[in-house]
Design a protein around this motif. Sequence first.
Motif, PDB file in Angstrom:
ATOM      1  N   GLU A 369      23.902  -7.743  12.851  1.00  0.00           N
ATOM      2  CA  GLU A 369      24.169  -7.248  11.495  1.00  0.00           C
ATOM      3  C   GLU A 369      24.852  -5.884  11.516  1.00  0.00           C
ATOM      4  OE1 GLU A 369      23.707  -8.485   8.546  1.00  0.00           O
ATOM      5  OE2 GLU A 369      22.338 -10.184   8.760  1.00  0.00           O
ATOM      6  N   SER A 370      24.474  -5.049  12.464  1.00  0.00           N
ATOM      7  CA  SER A 370      25.013  -3.686  12.527  1.00  0.00           C
ATOM      8  C   SER A 370      26.485  -3.653  12.939  1.00  0.00           C
ATOM      9  CB  SER A 370      24.188  -2.838  13.500  1.00  0.00           C
ATOM     10  OG  SER A 370      24.294  -3.341  14.816  1.00  0.00           O
ATOM     11  N   LYS A 371      26.971  -4.754  13.558  1.00  0.00           N
ATOM     12  CA  LYS A 371      28.360  -4.787  14.039  1.00  0.00           C
ATOM     13  C   LYS A 371      29.217  -5.767  13.248  1.00  0.00           C
ATOM     14  CE  LYS A 371      26.816  -3.551  18.684  1.00  0.00           C
ATOM     15  NZ  LYS A 371      26.640  -3.995  20.090  1.00  0.00           N
ATOM     16  N   LEU A 372      28.692  -6.228  12.129  1.00  0.00           N
ATOM     17  CA  LEU A 372      29.364  -7.266  11.356  1.00  0.00           C
ATOM     18  C   LEU A 372      30.731  -6.829  10.837  1.00  0.00           C
ATOM     19  CD1 LEU A 372      28.974 -10.137  10.345  1.00  0.00           C
ATOM     20  CD2 LEU A 372      27.758  -9.241   8.365  1.00  0.00           C
ATOM     21  N   SER A 373      30.795  -5.680  10.205  1.00  0.00           N
ATOM     22  CA  SER A 373      32.057  -5.205   9.620  1.00  0.00           C
ATOM     23  C   SER A 373      33.122  -5.005  10.691  1.00  0.00           C
ATOM     24  CB  SER A 373      31.833  -3.901   8.854  1.00  0.00           C
ATOM     25  OG  SER A 373      30.972  -4.102   7.756  1.00  0.00           O
ATOM     26  N   LYS A 374      32.715  -4.397  11.814  1.00  0.00           N
ATOM     27  CA  LYS A 374      33.662  -4.160  12.903  1.00  0.00           C
ATOM     28  C   LYS A 374      34.161  -5.471  13.480  1.00  0.00           C
ATOM     29  CE  LYS A 374      34.233  -1.739  17.312  1.00  0.00           C
ATOM     30  NZ  LYS A 374      33.570  -0.935  18.369  1.00  0.00           N
TER      31      LYS A 374
END
Length: 392
Positions: A369-374
């Motif tokens: 979830e923490s790397k979703l946008s990237k």
Amino acid sequence: MSEENVKKMIGKVFGDIANAIETGDFSDKVSIGITLMGSEHGIENILKGAELASENSSFEVILIGPEVDTNLKVVKAETEEEQHKEMERLLDEEIIQGAVTMHYNFPIGVSTVGRVITPGMGKEMYIATTTGTSSPHRVEAMVKNGLNGIITAKSMGVESPTIGILNVDGARQVERALKELNSNGYDINFAESMRSDGGAVMRGNDLLTGTPDVMIADSLTGNLLMKIFSSFNTGGSYEALGYGYGPGIGEGYKRNILILSRASGVPVVSNAIKYAAQLAKGNVLDVSQKEYKNAKKAKFEDVLKSLTKEKKKSDDSEQIIQPEKEVVTGSISGIDIMELEDAVQELWKNSIYAESGMGCTGPIVMVSESKLSKAIEILKKAGYATEGSDPC
């Protein structure tokens, strides 16, 4: 010809004259040819469909085949091959403005746009495409099918047809290509799925309700859909619903030829002839030329080339190391299934751990979830996702 048929013909002529006086339409009448031989249900099946189409119509129906007892004009032909030659001659000499036939081979680059009545809402929908091959390359063919569907719908009077892409292999690549074409200046009116998650990639529900005006599919899938829609209530041996497999459309193609199945029954035969007449009156050949010209202005050929060029593969000496595993609860949709593993590898190369999976809407890439946008940005940049790709 019997005395009764002569009387019918005279009556029809006077009826046409009266109709022209009433409507004020004195323009040249459209003539549509139909070949008689080739149906699994016999010549009588085609003849009845042709006579039904000609009743109270604003166009002329010309039969091509052996002599039959009818008040319709017959151009004689003794074999299927001969009737196709006569059909082509009549079209090329502009004696007829459209033709309906069976078992006809189109050149590569030409495919047909079917027209069905969907069972959910009773709405008409065009299926692009149903026979023929727009291109030997699957995704390129489907992109061209979309353009062919737009051409057909516009010829039928739909000014800005909504376009949906059936969720089959290659659908996401087709979506990216069409969105690029749209951003380049060729206006495409994308439909939204009836399902809550929306989007232009259509589900089975959208087929049944006729969500888009034009449903894009590969020809083999489209052919299957036509058979199901037209004969689902007859057991499959007799196609009773719809308008047949439609006109052959392709860049530079100059004949308005529509296809029937050998299993098409009287109602479909009649509807196919009417479909051909409507397309002729809508100047389908001119519309096709115009739309292909406009698409080319929007870099259509460059869009197609980007689909068929081979993607650069990683050098065998370049080892992609899997990042350390982590919990992957974030998911990214909009990835084509044929590119799913390549998308995962792209994220690994960028030190993001990812896994492939299958969600309710199709293939997904799963990441933290923490790397979703990237991850989404990386996949967009690499061409695996579109600007509209969102987390599931």
